[in-house]
Enzyme design. Structure first.
Site, PDB file in Angstrom:
ATOM      1  N   THR A   1       0.862  -1.168   0.000  1.00 29.59           N
ATOM      2  CA  THR A   1       0.000   0.000   0.000  1.00 29.59           C
ATOM      3  C   THR A   1       0.899   1.218   0.000  1.00 29.59           C
ATOM      4  OG1 THR A   1      -0.131  -0.246   2.401  1.00 29.59           O
ATOM      5  CG2 THR A   1      -1.974  -1.026   1.112  1.00 29.59           C
ATOM      6  N   GLY A   2       1.353   1.634  -1.196  1.00 28.70           N
ATOM      7  CA  GLY A   2       1.977   2.949  -1.345  1.00 28.70           C
ATOM      8  C   GLY A   2       0.848   3.864  -0.994  1.00 28.70           C
ATOM      9  N   THR A   3       1.010   4.679  -0.012  1.00 23.88           N
ATOM     10  CA  THR A   3      -0.166   5.119   0.730  1.00 23.88           C
ATOM     11  C   THR A   3       0.023   6.478   1.338  1.00 23.88           C
ATOM     12  OG1 THR A   3      -1.063   2.999   1.399  1.00 23.88           O
ATOM     13  CG2 THR A   3      -1.051   4.653   3.082  1.00 23.88           C
ATOM     14  N   THR A   4      -1.114   7.095   1.699  1.00 23.96           N
ATOM     15  CA  THR A   4      -1.047   8.173   2.685  1.00 23.96           C
ATOM     16  C   THR A   4      -2.116   7.913   3.726  1.00 23.96           C
ATOM     17  OG1 THR A   4      -0.639   9.636   0.825  1.00 23.96           O
ATOM     18  CG2 THR A   4      -0.944  10.652   2.975  1.00 23.96           C
TER      19      THR A   4
END
Lengths: 219, 249
Positions: A18-21
């Site tokens: 999950t490349g994520t914010t």
């Protein structure tokens, strides 16, 4: 030394990350948690409407970043144990308890995992609390926390705009704009903004769809 | 030598025709052979007192402990086979430590009691391990919930008590305890009352040798930590009991 996995399975082994914010913020009366909705595998968006706001218990949620598989299994373990303990003890778990359970899993298995978690929620003892559990398995209680690849673009924003004891509206604006900005700047984050407001009355979930996201400096 | 349970009392895995497990009942008998232990749940804490029979003048005072600490906030008093009691206390300490490591909270007393109960019960199921021949009283004090006292018997039944006694003189002790107004008593007063019951009611000076009093408490004064009652207080309590005797004469 010859590494079978590295030579032959490199493509298949690209974990779903999950490349994520994700963000969690305490306000007067509770916490607000927010996340984007992109799960990527390399440059392919596996899921563009992911729900990264994972319930652990009635009023305790966790925000997952890192390997999707790792964070999912750990949050289901912690959910299992918090439910078991609450039945055994006859009272709901505190956010502190759930956060420390996360810590135990993350730290004891640190060689195998690539998981960072933010555990946030409301309990009658501490009110709203946010605990940050970064990659190595440490735990720290903070008034607000950000995580994921997009969080790097938010350090300045948060430092300048966070205030203690915000109202619910102020806090909601704070997280929504934060995630919006990270989605704009970070390739690993995208999609919609999912929010949840956790206070003594329970959990209220909200979504801000792509077309409704505020546009900041854009030509 | 045939007794009541002959034929059905060899293993805990056999029920008798009238539905009893004799091995577990015999384990109770082991507890009844031991000297008495008392636990009182007062308004500001829990106090334990154990009548220790001094078997030899060579024994150092304060050894052969019968009360133990689990974590910092829970006390356990045993009656019956002391070695069995120590084994269960070891298990309790493991449980408390694991709970604390996992959740960062101290283990609530009712959770610990439940887990010890389950542990003790396992030993009543198989024919290759015997039941524990000891009863335990578990006590703790919490600022919010107040004092709590539980008792686990060899059959693993765990009950909550305001006042409890286990061992040889438990019947007489229980009668005396029921006369006390526990909800209004402070722990300091309870120390005196327990001394009185153990010295006067339970201990038979003609039959048995000298006794030593081992007392411990978890209360507001100790800030919720389980500690041995200070020696001075025990000596004062013993003096008070002697004074009471003189008054009655």
């Amino acid at each position: 030394m010859f590494n079978f996995e590295k030579e032959f399975l490199s493509d298949l082994n690209k974990e779903v990350k999950t490349g994520t914010t994700v963000m969690a913020v305490t306000f007067k009366g509770g916490v607000i948690i927010a996340a984007d909705s992109r799960t990527s595998s390399g440059s392919y968006a596996v899921n563009r409407v992911t729900d990264k706001l994972t319930p652990v218990h009635d009023q305790i949620y966790c925000l997952r970043s890192g390997s999707a598989a790792d964070t999912q299994i750990i949050s289901s373990y912690v959910s299992y144990y918090t439910n078991m303990f609450s039945i055994e003890e006859g009272s709901k778990p505190t956010v502190k308890k759930a956060a420390h359970m996360f810590r135990e899993f993350l730290y004891q298995n640190k060689q195998y995992l690539h998981a960072a978690i933010i555990c946030a929620g409301w309990d009658p003892i501490e009110g709203g609390s946010v605990y940050s559990l970064p990659l190595g398995g440490s735990i720290v209680k903070q008034p607000f926390a950000t995580g994921g690849s997009g969080s790097t673009y938010l350090y300045g924003y948060c430092d300048m705009n966070f205030k203690e004891n915000m109202t619910e509206e102020e806090a909601e604006k704070f997280v929504t704009y934060g995630i919006t900005e990270a989605i704009a700047r970070d390739g690993g984050s995208g999609g919609i903004v999912r929010k949840a407001i956790i206070d003594k009355n329970g959990v209220r979930r909200k979504t801000v769809y792509g077309n409704k996201l505020k546009k900041f400096w854009e030509k | 030598m045939s007794g009541i349970g002959t034929g059905y009392d060899l293993y805990p895995t056999t029920f008798s025709p009238d539905g009893r497990i004799f091995q577990v009942e015999y384990a109770h008998k082991a507890v009844e052979n031991s000297s008495t232990a008392i636990g009182l749940c007062c308004k500001d804490g829990v106090v334990f007192g154990v009548e220790k029979i001094i078997l030899s003048k060579m024994l150092v005072e304060g050894t052969n402990r019968r009360v133990f600490s689990v974590g910092e906030h829970i006390g356990i008093a045993t009656a019956g086979l002391t070695a069995d009691g120590k084994r269960i206390v070891q298990n309790a300490r493991q449980e408390a430590k694991n709970y604390e490591n996992f959740t960062s909270d101290i283990i609530p007393i009712h959770v610990l009691t439940e887990r010890l109960s389950i542990y003790v019960q396992v030993f009543t199921l198989y024919n290759y391990i015997r039941p524990f021949g000891c009863s335990l009283m578990i006590g703790s004090y919490d600022e919010e919930k107040g004092p709590s006292l539980y008792c686990i018997e060899p059959d693993s039944v765990a009950l909550g008590f305001y006042g409890c006694a286990i061992g040889k003189g438990k019947q007489e002790a229980k009668t005396e305890i029921s006369k006390l107004k526990l909800s209004e008593m402070t722990c300091k007063d309870a120390v005196k009352e327990i001394a009185k019951i153990l010295i006067k009611t339970v201990h038979d000076e003609t039959k048995e040798k000298e006794m030593e009093l081992e007392m411990s408490w978890v209360c507001k004064e100790t800030k919720g930590k389980h500690k041995l009652v200070p020696k001075k207080l025990i000596e004062e309590a013993v003096e008070w009991v002697k004074g009471q005797e003189n008054e009655e004469d």
